[in-house]
Design an enzyme around this catalytic site. Sequence first.
Site, short mmCIF file in Angstrom:
data_model
loop_
_atom_site.label_atom_id
_atom_site.label_comp_id
_atom_site.label_asym_id
_atom_site.label_seq_id
_atom_site.Cartn_x
_atom_site.Cartn_y
_atom_site.Cartn_z
N PRO A 91 0.82 -1.22 0.00
CA PRO A 91 0.00 0.00 0.00
C PRO A 91 0.85 1.26 0.00
CG PRO A 91 -0.66 -1.51 1.75
CD PRO A 91 0.60 -2.05 1.19
N GLU A 118 2.57 -7.84 8.51
CA GLU A 118 2.81 -6.39 8.48
C GLU A 118 3.82 -6.01 7.40
OE1 GLU A 118 -0.02 -6.08 10.84
OE2 GLU A 118 1.07 -4.23 10.36
N ARG A 160 -1.36 -8.66 -20.77
CA ARG A 160 -2.22 -8.32 -21.91
C ARG A 160 -1.55 -7.32 -22.86
NH1 ARG A 160 -5.15 -3.76 -21.60
NH2 ARG A 160 -6.90 -4.60 -22.79
N ASP A 175 -7.53 1.47 -24.75
CA ASP A 175 -7.90 1.26 -23.35
C ASP A 175 -7.91 2.59 -22.61
OD1 ASP A 175 -7.93 -1.45 -23.70
OD2 ASP A 175 -5.95 -1.79 -22.84
N1 LIG Z 1 -2.78 -1.63 -1.99
C1 LIG Z 1 -1.88 -2.56 -2.35
O1 LIG Z 1 -1.28 -2.55 -3.42
C2 LIG Z 1 -1.59 -3.65 -1.38
C3 LIG Z 1 -0.64 -4.64 -1.50
C4 LIG Z 1 -0.75 -5.40 -0.33
N2 LIG Z 1 -1.73 -4.86 0.41
O2 LIG Z 1 -2.26 -3.79 -0.23
#
Ligand SMILES: NC(=O)c1ccno1
Length: 249
Positions: A91, A118, A160, A175
Amino acid sequence: MRIDVVTIFPEYLAPLDLSLVGKARARGQLDVRLHELREFTHDIHRTVDDTPYGGGPGMVMKPEPWSEALDTVVASGPGEGAVPTLVVPTPSGRPFTQELAQQLAAEPWLAFAPARYEGIDRRVIEDAADRMPVVEVSIGDYVLAGGEVAVLVIVEAVARLLPGVLGNAESHQDDSFAPGRMADLLEGPVYTKPADWRGREVPEVLLSGHHGKIARWRREQAFARTLAHRPDLVARWRREEMDKHDLKA
Ligand SMILES: NC(=O)c1ccno1
């Protein structure tokens, strides 16, 4: 393209045997290799995680199994110094975009390190970055239980784009977000037979056979959709327009 994935849940990657990616593998356009992280542990419990230094919730993935797994991946490569680009779904990574998908599709070899818990001990990423390109990538502003789902998303978006994978070579040129005429534009609506379905008719222009009018209608639809769903992209157009006319104060 070769793709290696190191994971504690190889079964999560089963969809890579299906559909477009599965067909590309069967045709030899993609060489996908899965590596079970626990194969690189040496204790009876096959431990891959431990408590975080500094305290805090959850567990952190230990460096030793990861470093052994990544060393094995690199050693199994074509040699002569060839290394993969390591893609780490997280993330806290850079946004995964069509442009980044295009960049990754140009690479001959990708390795994926989907974390669980984590995350992976930071030193694994730093150690890898000493030996290969590392890209930390986020597929969106949300947190998954693990990176395997993100690997599926990234692999499909990249595969793709590989030559010969999509039946119609031009398919991805229109696209949403595709470089060129669709950059920063969302794809408009699409229709197929029947022309009248539940009293809803296909837009007449699409039945006209007039390619110029059809292309203009499609672009208008793309603009309208982008205005409605992605005003942030519209702001970018305005800024670039302004830059073109050098309207800076
Ligand atoms: N948002 C993401 O890419 C992600 C990867 C692992 N957890 O969340």
